[in-house]
Design an enzyme around this catalytic site. Sequence first.
Site, short mmCIF file in Angstrom:
data_model
loop_
_atom_site.label_atom_id
_atom_site.label_comp_id
_atom_site.label_asym_id
_atom_site.label_seq_id
_atom_site.Cartn_x
_atom_site.Cartn_y
_atom_site.Cartn_z
N GLU A 210 -9.00 1.48 -2.08
CA GLU A 210 -8.96 1.48 -0.62
C GLU A 210 -10.32 1.83 -0.01
O GLU A 210 -10.47 2.82 0.69
CB GLU A 210 -7.90 2.45 -0.11
CG GLU A 210 -7.61 2.28 1.38
CD GLU A 210 -6.62 3.28 1.92
OE1 GLU A 210 -6.31 3.20 3.11
OE2 GLU A 210 -6.15 4.15 1.16
N ASP B 41 2.06 2.32 3.76
CA ASP B 41 1.19 3.50 3.75
C ASP B 41 1.97 4.78 3.42
O ASP B 41 1.49 5.89 3.67
CB ASP B 41 0.47 3.68 5.09
CG ASP B 41 -0.96 4.20 4.94
OD1 ASP B 41 -1.33 4.61 3.82
OD2 ASP B 41 -1.70 4.19 5.94
N HIS C 81 -8.75 -1.93 7.67
CA HIS C 81 -9.81 -0.96 7.97
C HIS C 81 -11.14 -1.60 8.36
O HIS C 81 -12.09 -0.88 8.69
CB HIS C 81 -10.07 -0.01 6.79
CG HIS C 81 -9.01 1.03 6.57
ND1 HIS C 81 -8.85 2.11 7.40
CD2 HIS C 81 -8.06 1.15 5.62
CE1 HIS C 81 -7.85 2.86 6.96
NE2 HIS C 81 -7.35 2.29 5.88
N HIS D 277 -13.15 1.70 4.46
CA HIS D 277 -12.10 2.60 4.93
C HIS D 277 -12.48 2.98 6.36
O HIS D 277 -12.85 2.09 7.14
CB HIS D 277 -11.94 3.81 3.99
CG HIS D 277 -10.67 4.56 4.25
ND1 HIS D 277 -10.64 5.83 4.79
CD2 HIS D 277 -9.37 4.20 4.09
CE1 HIS D 277 -9.39 6.22 4.94
NE2 HIS D 277 -8.60 5.24 4.53
N HIS E 117 -2.42 -3.08 4.65
CA HIS E 117 -1.61 -2.18 5.49
C HIS E 117 -2.20 -2.13 6.90
O HIS E 117 -2.90 -1.21 7.27
CB HIS E 117 -1.49 -0.79 4.87
CG HIS E 117 -2.79 -0.07 4.59
ND1 HIS E 117 -3.84 -0.63 3.92
CD2 HIS E 117 -3.20 1.19 4.91
CE1 HIS E 117 -4.83 0.23 3.82
NE2 HIS E 117 -4.46 1.35 4.42
N ASP F 282 0.49 5.43 -1.31
CA ASP F 282 -0.51 6.42 -1.70
C ASP F 282 0.03 7.50 -2.63
O ASP F 282 -0.42 8.64 -2.57
CB ASP F 282 -1.11 7.07 -0.46
CG ASP F 282 -2.19 6.22 0.20
OD1 ASP F 282 -3.21 5.97 -0.46
OD2 ASP F 282 -2.00 5.81 1.35
N HIS G 137 0.82 -1.21 0.00
CA HIS G 137 0.00 0.00 0.00
C HIS G 137 0.85 1.26 0.00
O HIS G 137 1.49 1.59 1.01
CB HIS G 137 -0.91 0.01 1.24
CG HIS G 137 -1.99 1.05 1.18
ND1 HIS G 137 -3.24 0.79 0.69
CD2 HIS G 137 -1.99 2.34 1.54
CE1 HIS G 137 -3.97 1.89 0.76
NE2 HIS G 137 -3.24 2.86 1.28
#
Length: 419
Positions: free
Chosen positions: A173, A339, A245, A200, A266, A61, A59
């Site tokens: 995500e 992340d 999440h 999420h 993650h 971003d 993961h």
Amino acid sequence: MSKVRAVVHGLLTVLFVAGLVVFLLLSTNHEWPWKGSLPKDPLKAAQKILEASPVIDGHIDLPELVRMVYANNVSAVDLEHEMPGHVDIPRLRKGRVGGFFWSVYTACPEHAGYDAGEDFLNATWRVRDTLEQIDVAKLLIDKYPNTFQLARSSQDIKDAITEGKIASLLGVEGAHQLGNSIAVLRQYHELGVRYVTLTHMCHNAFADSCGFLEAPEPLHGGLSEIGVALIAEMNRIGVLVDLSHTADATAKQALKLTKAPVIWSHSSSRAIWNVSRNVPDDVLELVGSGENKTDGVVMVNFAPYFVGAEGNATIASVADHVEHIAKIAGKKHVGLGSDYDGIEDVPSGLEDVSKYPQLFAELYKRGWSRYDLAGLSGGNLLRVFEGAEAVARKLQQEGTQPAYDIYKKRTDIGKKREL
């Protein structure tokens, strides 16, 4: 005699070439048992291990950073020089990165200034923004063809790494990005998406979220009816079920329902740092290869607020999360999902993507073998991905039909008619 020598020479040449091909193939295999001793210096040993088995991060971003900093203008992005976040090409190379999932993330409606409504029926632009994130990721991959290679399969990952490129996968995500529609999932898959996180930091029409640091009141008690159908369709088409999440109930139900291996793209360990975002031991105990267990990989998050108390997030504490997950689920079920570019702060010693070798050096000092570390770096993720692909092939060969389920609270579409 000259003919004999020619034949012998030809055979030796063929054998040499065949042996070289086998060596090259095996040397890029995450399960290849390298011979010879490693350097005594832990960092040099880690670098040697990662040369043969580079990091595949679950993961990153980078697309979100491009959205927020560059307004999606890919022409303004220069990945060959230092970027304002944690990721650029020189640092990826220094960190021995062989692949990563580009997170095509867009925030929960309430975190982006929208009200989805009690039944998630209000328009929030989440699908549009996801498509823009996919577009940004693909444009950047295309912009640097000598560095990145789009990967849609486990074989694509291996091919990219063999060619010295960074395998680039797409992950959505949060199922709030599906617009309450399983049909959207299929179209994301066509565009190259290979995992969807069920939630999420907000509940959605499909499942309950764990929130941020504390769990909110449940809405569905785990998965909703259409959430069950979503998992079945993800299994059928080969999209990895990502349980980062998710509420504990969501994760437990998903592990029971799925026919394919799963990931946490993650997430860290709740036993090491007690926040709802981390995975508890009673969930980790359901992961594995034994009876009543589901194959999967928990990819450890580097976000300091998920790692430890303020000021205590370090390489050592991240390694503690890795070791605890390995202790409960097994070393074959842990990976890394940093992340990076999606977090404001970082652990001390893990400032950016160039620092992965330092974490591997820390674990090497703790007694992790080269084989364990090769699994952590990417071998475990590859096994899970291959397992999900095998399930998808089987379901499709058996003639399993697409899921036509419609979210029952939608009012914009006709009712299902039985023929």
